[in-house]
Write a protein that holds these residues in place. Structure first.
Motif, PDB file in Angstrom:
ATOM      1  N   PRO A  23       0.828  -1.218   0.000  1.00 33.19           N
ATOM      2  CA  PRO A  23       0.000   0.000   0.000  1.00 33.19           C
ATOM      3  C   PRO A  23       0.862   1.268   0.000  1.00 33.19           C
ATOM      4  O   PRO A  23       1.995   1.256   0.462  1.00 33.19           O
ATOM      5  CB  PRO A  23      -0.796  -0.115   1.307  1.00 33.19           C
ATOM      6  CG  PRO A  23       0.068  -0.956   2.192  1.00 33.19           C
ATOM      7  CD  PRO A  23       0.808  -1.911   1.278  1.00 33.19           C
ATOM      8  N   ASP A  24       0.317   2.343  -0.549  1.00 30.69           N
ATOM      9  CA  ASP A  24       0.994   3.641  -0.540  1.00 30.69           C
ATOM     10  C   ASP A  24       0.653   4.346   0.763  1.00 30.69           C
ATOM     11  O   ASP A  24      -0.515   4.633   1.027  1.00 30.69           O
ATOM     12  CB  ASP A  24       0.522   4.489  -1.725  1.00 30.69           C
ATOM     13  CG  ASP A  24       0.944   3.895  -3.050  1.00 30.69           C
ATOM     14  OD1 ASP A  24       2.111   3.483  -3.161  1.00 30.69           O
ATOM     15  OD2 ASP A  24       0.108   3.830  -3.961  1.00 30.69           O
ATOM     16  N   THR A  25       1.680   4.618   1.583  1.00 32.60           N
ATOM     17  CA  THR A  25       1.472   5.275   2.867  1.00 32.60           C
ATOM     18  C   THR A  25       2.575   6.301   3.113  1.00 32.60           C
ATOM     19  O   THR A  25       3.556   6.345   2.382  1.00 32.60           O
ATOM     20  CB  THR A  25       1.489   4.253   4.029  1.00 32.60           C
ATOM     21  OG1 THR A  25       2.770   3.599   4.049  1.00 32.60           O
ATOM     22  CG2 THR A  25       0.398   3.210   3.885  1.00 32.60           C
ATOM     23  N   ALA A  36      -1.555  15.885  -7.017  1.00 37.92           N
ATOM     24  CA  ALA A  36      -2.586  15.568  -8.019  1.00 37.92           C
ATOM     25  C   ALA A  36      -3.757  16.542  -7.918  1.00 37.92           C
ATOM     26  O   ALA A  36      -4.273  17.009  -8.936  1.00 37.92           O
ATOM     27  CB  ALA A  36      -3.060  14.137  -7.845  1.00 37.92           C
ATOM     28  N   ALA A  37      -4.176  16.875  -6.698  1.00 38.73           N
ATOM     29  CA  ALA A  37      -5.282  17.814  -6.516  1.00 38.73           C
ATOM     30  C   ALA A  37      -4.911  19.198  -7.053  1.00 38.73           C
ATOM     31  O   ALA A  37      -5.712  19.846  -7.734  1.00 38.73           O
ATOM     32  CB  ALA A  37      -5.672  17.894  -5.045  1.00 38.73           C
ATOM     33  N   ALA A  38      -3.690  19.648  -6.765  1.00 36.21           N
ATOM     34  CA  ALA A  38      -3.239  20.951  -7.250  1.00 36.21           C
ATOM     35  C   ALA A  38      -3.141  20.953  -8.778  1.00 36.21           C
ATOM     36  O   ALA A  38      -3.474  21.941  -9.431  1.00 36.21           O
ATOM     37  CB  ALA A  38      -1.893  21.306  -6.627  1.00 36.21           C
ATOM     38  N   ARG A  73       4.163   7.769  -7.719  1.00 34.20           N
ATOM     39  CA  ARG A  73       3.182   6.703  -7.961  1.00 34.20           C
ATOM     40  C   ARG A  73       1.768   7.180  -7.634  1.00 34.20           C
ATOM     41  O   ARG A  73       0.836   7.029  -8.421  1.00 34.20           O
ATOM     42  CB  ARG A  73       3.551   5.474  -7.137  1.00 34.20           C
ATOM     43  CG  ARG A  73       2.579   4.341  -7.241  1.00 34.20           C
ATOM     44  CD  ARG A  73       3.046   3.155  -6.379  1.00 34.20           C
ATOM     45  NE  ARG A  73       1.939   2.408  -5.867  1.00 34.20           N
ATOM     46  CZ  ARG A  73       1.242   1.529  -6.573  1.00 34.20           C
ATOM     47  NH1 ARG A  73       1.556   1.302  -7.832  1.00 34.20           N
ATOM     48  NH2 ARG A  73       0.235   0.883  -6.034  1.00 34.20           N
ATOM     49  N   VAL A  74       1.604   7.798  -6.467  1.00 35.38           N
ATOM     50  CA  VAL A  74       0.287   8.267  -6.026  1.00 35.38           C
ATOM     51  C   VAL A  74      -0.210   9.379  -6.945  1.00 35.38           C
ATOM     52  O   VAL A  74      -1.379   9.380  -7.347  1.00 35.38           O
ATOM     53  CB  VAL A  74       0.327   8.714  -4.552  1.00 35.38           C
ATOM     54  CG1 VAL A  74      -0.942   9.443  -4.152  1.00 35.38           C
ATOM     55  CG2 VAL A  74       0.555   7.502  -3.643  1.00 35.38           C
ATOM     56  N   ALA A  75       0.647  10.334  -7.285  1.00 33.29           N
ATOM     57  CA  ALA A  75       0.229  11.442  -8.161  1.00 33.29           C
ATOM     58  C   ALA A  75      -0.226  10.919  -9.517  1.00 33.29           C
ATOM     59  O   ALA A  75      -1.219  11.402 -10.069  1.00 33.29           O
ATOM     60  CB  ALA A  75       1.369  12.446  -8.322  1.00 33.29           C
ATOM     61  N   CYS A  76       0.468   9.936 -10.060  1.00 38.53           N
ATOM     62  CA  CYS A  76       0.063   9.362 -11.353  1.00 38.53           C
ATOM     63  C   CYS A  76      -1.261   8.625 -11.234  1.00 38.53           C
ATOM     64  O   CYS A  76      -2.150   8.786 -12.070  1.00 38.53           O
ATOM     65  CB  CYS A  76       1.143   8.424 -11.878  1.00 38.53           C
ATOM     66  SG  CYS A  76       2.620   9.287 -12.443  1.00 38.53           S
ATOM     67  N   ASN A  77      -1.416   7.834 -10.190  1.00 40.56           N
ATOM     68  CA  ASN A  77      -2.640   7.044 -10.045  1.00 40.56           C
ATOM     69  C   ASN A  77      -3.847   7.882  -9.650  1.00 40.56           C
ATOM     70  O   ASN A  77      -4.978   7.481  -9.896  1.00 40.56           O
ATOM     71  CB  ASN A  77      -2.422   5.899  -9.068  1.00 40.56           C
ATOM     72  CG  ASN A  77      -1.540   4.830  -9.668  1.00 40.56           C
ATOM     73  OD1 ASN A  77      -1.421   4.713 -10.879  1.00 40.56           O
ATOM     74  ND2 ASN A  77      -0.896   4.057  -8.823  1.00 40.56           N
ATOM     75  N   ALA A  78      -3.636   9.055  -9.073  1.00 39.14           N
ATOM     76  CA  ALA A  78      -4.747   9.929  -8.682  1.00 39.14           C
ATOM     77  C   ALA A  78      -5.313  10.704  -9.871  1.00 39.14           C
ATOM     78  O   ALA A  78      -6.292  11.429  -9.715  1.00 39.14           O
ATOM     79  CB  ALA A  78      -4.290  10.904  -7.594  1.00 39.14           C
ATOM     80  N   ALA A  86       0.543   4.465 -12.676  1.00 42.17           N
ATOM     81  CA  ALA A  86       1.793   3.842 -12.255  1.00 42.17           C
ATOM     82  C   ALA A  86       1.541   2.466 -11.668  1.00 42.17           C
ATOM     83  O   ALA A  86       0.530   2.236 -11.013  1.00 42.17           O
ATOM     84  CB  ALA A  86       2.483   4.728 -11.224  1.00 42.17           C
ATOM     85  N   GLY A  87       2.497   1.592 -11.899  1.00 42.65           N
ATOM     86  CA  GLY A  87       2.491   0.271 -11.291  1.00 42.65           C
ATOM     87  C   GLY A  87       3.290   0.299  -9.998  1.00 42.65           C
ATOM     88  O   GLY A  87       3.398   1.340  -9.353  1.00 42.65           O
ATOM     89  N   PRO A  88       3.914  -0.823  -9.651  1.00 38.05           N
ATOM     90  CA  PRO A  88       4.660  -0.878  -8.393  1.00 38.05           C
ATOM     91  C   PRO A  88       5.954  -0.076  -8.444  1.00 38.05           C
ATOM     92  O   PRO A  88       6.461   0.247  -9.521  1.00 38.05           O
ATOM     93  CB  PRO A  88       4.958  -2.364  -8.230  1.00 38.05           C
ATOM     94  CG  PRO A  88       4.966  -2.903  -9.605  1.00 38.05           C
ATOM     95  CD  PRO A  88       3.921  -2.112 -10.353  1.00 38.05           C
TER      96      PRO A  88
END
Length: 155
Positions: A23-25, A36-38, A73-78, A86-88
């Protein structure tokens, strides 16, 4: 008799098999979500976030390489862009962190996070071993696939 020089390149480093179930933490996940929100608020989405994301992460000198990889990873997936993301994150034997794309290919786009925290674009051979596990080899820093060749991060 002295050994003859060889032109054969050394074998490419290959990662150990890596599962996508991690998990991304942590601070990287929070940073990636905020980025990603910005980006959405500025009208940027999908592949359009990559070049500014790389520049932004390189400016974060206090952020650890692991947090930079997670943030990417999170920014791409969001982005919520169908077929894109993004993958792993895969750790290579030299300490590089490879943020894989969801594209599994001999020339897949990746982001490379160096042990010193520098974030670079690149390509790699992304090999799926099963539904949740991949292996990375043949990482080429600075390379990027031609536009339209894959469904993953682009500039």
């Amino acid at each position: 008799m002295p050994a003859m020089p060889t032109t054969t390149p050394p074998p490419a480093a290959t990662s150990a098999p890596t599962s996508t179930l991690t998990p991304d933490t942590g601070p990287g996940a929070a940073y990636g979500t905020a980025y990603a929100a910005a980006s959405r608020a500025r009208g940027m989405s999908g592949a359009g976030v990559l070049r500014p994301l790389i520049d932004d992460l390189n400016a974060q000198t206090a952020m650890s390489p692991a947090d930079k990889a997670t943030a990417a990873r999170v920014a791409c997936n969001a982005q919520n862009t169908p077929g894109w993301g993004a993958g792993p994150v895969v750790v290579m034997p030299n300490g590089d962190l490879i943020v894989t794309s969801r594209m599994h290919s001999p020339d897949a786009p990746v982001l490379v996070v160096k042990p010193d925290g520098a974030v670079l674009r690149g390509t790699a051979y992304v090999e799926m071993l099963d539904e949740t596990t991949c292996r990375i080899s043949n990482v080429r820093e600075g390379a990027w696939p031609s536009r339209g060749v894959w469904v993953g991060p682009t500039d």
